[in-house]
Scaffold this motif. Structure first.
Motif: not given
Length: 237
Positions: A136-152
């Motif tokens: 919404x601010x105008x950034x481009x967002x790619x695919x997420x990178x999953x790391x160990x931790x709390x889901x989502x």
């Protein structure tokens, strides 16, 4: 004062002359006011607004100046495929008729790539919330990178080259952001503290020891030997 003198004064030429001059003055003032208003508002003069989109600002300024129109920058934008300082938007569409002296407000293309400050999404929001807010601010967002931790849960934001960003960093809108998201699994470095239950041993006999839980409850277990009938059957030939 008799009636004769009264009529003589009414018929006096100077009186009628003064009245005529006053009436003339009123008429002249009325026409003068109307004329001045027409001049001030350019009555009867109209100019068609030209199309200045994608023109350089200096060229657009010269075109509008020839038509008696003014130009003023009201905002800036960014289109990568267009040259800097060209007109992206104009407040009055081309072809509309306006009076000379009208000001046309324009949006010009930024000479440099704009940057935005990274909002507080790291360790403060879910993946969905962070993605929606950044886009919404105008950034481009790619695919997420999953790391160990709390889901989502969002644990970090990095660039395509692996650069780690922090809240408040100025980032180019051309940068593709990668959100580091928890995959629901614990990291190997995360330890689980397991405490063994404590038991208290109570001596019931010199040879038998039985573990009794610390809460003081006794074990109902009882060793049962052979019955009297079984013993008599073993002794009878």
């Amino acid at each position: 004062m008799d009636i004769k003198n009264t009529f003589q004064k009414i018929a006096d030429k100077k009186l009628w002359l003064n009245l005529a001059l006053m009436a003339l003055f009123v008429v002249v003032m009325g026409f003068g006011l109307k004329w001045s208003m027409d001049v001030y508002t350019n009555h009867g003069e109209e100019v068609a607004v030209p199309n200045i989109l994608h023109r350089d600002f200096s060229d657009a300024e010269a075109i509008l100046d020839e038509l008696g129109l003014n130009i003023e920058v009201s905002d800036t934008g960014y289109v990568k495929t267009l040259p800097p300082n060209c007109i992206l938007e104009q407040s009055i569409a081309s072809g509309e008729v306006v009076k000379p002296g009208r000001t046309i407000f324009v949006t010009i293309n930024s000479p440099g790539v704009p940057t935005l400050a990274l909002p507080d999404v790291i360790d403060n929001s879910s993946y969905r919330e962070a993605r929606v807010r950044l886009m919404a601010m105008g950034f481009k967002v790619g695919e997420p990178q999953y790391v160990p931790g709390e889901k989502d849960w969002v644990y970090g934001v990095v660039g395509k080259n692996g650069r780690q960003f922090h809240t408040g960093d100025r980032i180019s809108i051309e940068e593709v952001l990668v959100i580091q998201v928890g995959d629901g699994r614990l990291n190997a470095s995360d330890s689980i503290n397991y405490v063994d239950p404590e038991y208290e041993y109570v001596e019931e006999s010199p040879t038998d020891e039985e573990a009794v839980p610390q809460n003081g409850e006794e074990d109902d277990f009882e060793v049962v030997g052979p019955s009297e009938a079984e013993q008599s059957s073993k002794t009878t030939p």
